[in-house]
Write a protein that holds these residues in place. Structure first.
Motif, PDB file in Angstrom:
ATOM      1  N   GLN A 174       0.772  -1.071  -0.040  1.00  0.00           N
ATOM      2  CA  GLN A 174       0.013   0.049  -0.151  1.00  0.00           C
ATOM      3  C   GLN A 174       0.811   1.220  -0.048  1.00  0.00           C
ATOM      4  N   ILE A 175       0.258   2.325  -0.708  1.00  0.00           N
ATOM      5  CA  ILE A 175       1.144   3.514  -0.831  1.00  0.00           C
ATOM      6  C   ILE A 175       0.392   4.525   0.096  1.00  0.00           C
ATOM      7  N   ALA A 217      -4.151   9.269   2.845  1.00  0.00           N
ATOM      8  CA  ALA A 217      -4.820   8.417   1.895  1.00  0.00           C
ATOM      9  C   ALA A 217      -3.915   7.447   1.504  1.00  0.00           C
ATOM     10  N   LEU A 218      -4.535   6.523   1.431  1.00  0.00           N
ATOM     11  CA  LEU A 218      -3.864   5.206   0.775  1.00  0.00           C
ATOM     12  C   LEU A 218      -4.391   4.275  -0.158  1.00  0.00           C
ATOM     13  N   GLN A 224       3.312  -5.049 -10.582  1.00  0.00           N
ATOM     14  CA  GLN A 224       3.280  -4.686 -12.024  1.00  0.00           C
ATOM     15  C   GLN A 224       2.578  -3.188 -11.943  1.00  0.00           C
ATOM     16  N   ASN A 225       1.974  -2.651 -10.851  1.00  0.00           N
ATOM     17  CA  ASN A 225       1.232  -1.352 -11.011  1.00  0.00           C
ATOM     18  C   ASN A 225       1.653  -0.637  -9.673  1.00  0.00           C
ATOM     19  N   ASN A 226       2.797  -0.003  -9.496  1.00  0.00           N
ATOM     20  CA  ASN A 226       3.242   0.633  -8.228  1.00  0.00           C
ATOM     21  C   ASN A 226       3.540   2.113  -8.588  1.00  0.00           C
ATOM     22  N   ILE A 261       3.689   1.573   3.006  1.00  0.00           N
ATOM     23  CA  ILE A 261       3.212   1.148   4.341  1.00  0.00           C
ATOM     24  C   ILE A 261       4.013  -0.349   4.359  1.00  0.00           C
ATOM     25  N   GLU A 262       4.455  -0.273   5.727  1.00  0.00           N
ATOM     26  CA  GLU A 262       5.482  -1.449   6.071  1.00  0.00           C
ATOM     27  C   GLU A 262       5.404  -1.718   7.609  1.00  0.00           C
ATOM     28  N   ASP A 263       5.827  -3.024   7.964  1.00  0.00           N
ATOM     29  CA  ASP A 263       6.083  -3.257   9.551  1.00  0.00           C
ATOM     30  C   ASP A 263       7.154  -4.064   9.688  1.00  0.00           C
TER      31      ASP A 263
END
Length: 377
Positions: A174-175, A217-218, A224-226, A261-263
């Motif tokens: 997720q961006i 906003a996420l 393939q689509n980032n 988004i990372e953890d």
């Protein structure tokens, strides 16, 4: 006792104050040349505000922030699906949830540090442990010997990477865009946080001061689509409520911050010898529960109590024992919420919305109760 803290984020600053209030000498080493408030806004939930209440900072934070008594999950058109009324916890703990500018919170915290605590422009290059002492080498050429070192240097912690092997950062695919905008919200939104869920995307906003709104906003992406762009943000959320579209439109593009988004996948131990991790360095979480900074603030309080009462080794082991259960729950629950919020299939999202809408309110209160209650040392 002398303690060195790597990182001057919210967790590092709060830990330093907690220790100094107990008579401990502290030095903070921060890689940046100045403290910049990336992300702009922050929500200090009831558990974090309880910590600041104990530290004597509650009134000042309340003065410069905006109290939030409702947290809503909504549809794209801002129809409420689920509402968490926080007044019960405000009464129980004598603390409100406060939305505040991150830079304002940083200023309040740095003002409560003792003189000469904060050292800027010190990016850690290497840490070596030997004979109960740590050698800290910095990229500016300086090096110091440290008796006790705390790694509060975030998700990409240098301390963790060098001393704690086989740790793994997970991506949620997720961006996230974050921004601040000077705008007057309709009165009904001024004391609440709203997060609107769509199909593979969502948008949240909260007022942090009169006429000033923090938003995020996420959107999901795959390998393939980032290639999502800030310039097309209005298009991505064109089917959302007019309030949301107006927030995006009024925000200067050059002020918007972008991140993935990372953890951090759970690690077995947060400490090694006389080095201990805290906050995101130990248990970074996705932001879906608004608990990332709050859990770091809890860490600061509990670790301060432990170091005040026990030897270093027992303090670190007790700290992790007390905190592990809650942070694991937060990390895992937040990860699942993030996945569910980004379902794309219209049938699945319709079913999801109905389930959220029908969920008994006592379930949400029970979950909040567990998060807001502080551990006892």
């Amino acid at each position: 006792m002398n303690i060195d803290i790597i990182g001057a984020g919210i967790g590092g600053l709060t830990t330093a104050i907690a220790l100094q209030q107990k008579g401990v000498k502290v030095r903070i080493y921060e890689q940046t040349d100045e403290l910049k408030a990336v992300g702009a806004g922050i929500l200090l939930a009831n558990n974090a505000m309880q910590v600041y209440q104990k530290m004597g900072l509650k009134s000042q934070i309340e003065k410069f922030g905006n109290p939030i008594s409702l947290m809503n999950i909504t549809t794209k058109d801002l129809t409420v699906l689920s509402s968490a009324d926080l007044k019960h916890f405000e009464t129980k703990y004598n603390c409100q949830n406060i939305a505040i500018h991150r830079a304002t919170l940083q200023r309040i915290l740095t003002e409560h540090l003792q003189p000469n605590t904060l050292n800027l422009g010190f990016k850690l290059a290497e840490i070596k442990t030997n004979d109960n002492k740590n050698l800290l080498r910095f990229e500016n050429g300086e090096e110091i010997t440290s008796r006790i070192t705390l790694g509060a240097d975030g998700l990409n912690s240098t301390v963790r990477k060098q001393l704690f092997l086989n740790t793994k950062i997970r991506t949620a695919h997720q961006i996230c865009w974050r921004g601040m905008v000077n705008i007057s919200l309709p009165q009904k939104f001024q004391k609440e946080l709203n997060e609107a869920w769509g199909n593979g995307d969502r948008f949240g906003f909260v007022q942090i001061a009169p006429g000033k709104v923090y938003w995020y906003a996420l959107k999901s992406f795959n390998k393939q689509n980032n290639a999502y762009s800030i310039e097309r943000l209005s298009n991505y959320f064109s089917n959302y409520n007019e309030v949301i579209k107006n927030i995006i439109h009024q925000t200067p593009t050059e002020t918007i911050h972008t991140a993935t988004i990372e953890d951090l996948k759970s690690i077995k131990s947060w400490f090694k010898g006389n080095v201990c991790l805290l906050g995101d360095a130990a248990h970074a979480t996705t932001p879906n529960m608004g608990q990332g900074a709050c859990q770091a603030i809890e860490d600061a309080y509990i670790l301060g109590e432990c170091l005040d009462k026990f030897t270093t080794e027992k303090a670190f082991s007790t700290f992790q024992k007390l905190r592990t259960s809650k942070v694991k729950k937060v990390v895992n629950t937040s990860w699942q919420i993030g996945k569910m919020a980004h379902w794309k299939n219209p049938i699945a999202t319709g079913l999801r919305n109905q389930i959220i809408k029908m969920a008994p309110k006592h379930m949400g209160r029970k979950q909040s109760e567990k998060i807001f209650e502080l551990e006892t040392v």
